[in-house]
Design a protein around this motif. Sequence first.
Motif, PDB file in Angstrom:
ATOM      1  N   PHE A 127      46.511  41.853  38.992  1.00  0.00           N
ATOM      2  CA  PHE A 127      45.150  42.166  39.433  1.00  0.00           C
ATOM      3  C   PHE A 127      44.146  41.302  38.679  1.00  0.00           C
ATOM      4  N   GLY A 163      48.809  45.259  36.604  1.00  0.00           N
ATOM      5  CA  GLY A 163      47.457  45.088  36.097  1.00  0.00           C
ATOM      6  C   GLY A 163      47.156  43.642  35.761  1.00  0.00           C
ATOM      7  N   ASN A 203      40.721  53.730  42.484  1.00  0.00           N
ATOM      8  CA  ASN A 203      39.433  53.351  43.086  1.00  0.00           C
ATOM      9  C   ASN A 203      39.603  52.894  44.520  1.00  0.00           C
ATOM     10  N   GLU A 257      43.637  52.509  37.477  1.00  0.00           N
ATOM     11  CA  GLU A 257      42.251  52.726  37.899  1.00  0.00           C
ATOM     12  C   GLU A 257      41.907  51.922  39.147  1.00  0.00           C
ATOM     13  N   ARG A 258      42.440  50.718  39.263  1.00  0.00           N
ATOM     14  CA  ARG A 258      42.186  49.912  40.464  1.00  0.00           C
ATOM     15  C   ARG A 258      42.777  50.582  41.705  1.00  0.00           C
ATOM     16  N   LEU A 313      41.557  38.560  40.169  1.00  0.00           N
ATOM     17  CA  LEU A 313      40.150  38.985  40.154  1.00  0.00           C
ATOM     18  C   LEU A 313      39.278  38.190  39.193  1.00  0.00           C
TER      19      LEU A 313
END
Length: 118
Positions: A109, A106, A69, A65-66, A113
């Motif tokens: 990330f 992930g 996006n 999804e990152r 983040l």
Amino acid sequence: MRNLFYRTLGGLGVAVYLRHLVFGLIFPALLYYDHRNKIDQVTLQSYLLVIGNCVLYPYARFAYERVINFILGDNFFLVNAGLMLFTKLITMAICWTLAIFMAPIGLLFLFFLTDSDS
């Protein structure tokens, strides 16, 4: 070390993790349905792979999804609902199948983040 676990494994949040975990359980159910008559032929390695994919699927989906996006930005597309559901199912299957390889991305990330002060 506790900070590392908080920033990676705890970075998704319980609600998001459980939501993706429930959707990730679709694929073991389909595998069981497909192999229900040959259940004695399934090996321990297969069980471990399925469990690993289920546990790591939420992080793989987060990575997917990152990236999507980043590519699409804030755009949205109006398409047929059947086509969209089919596309979602295919991307879920890809993320579940490749969860062992995508989940570390992930987790990276999430590490970068998530706020390090918490």
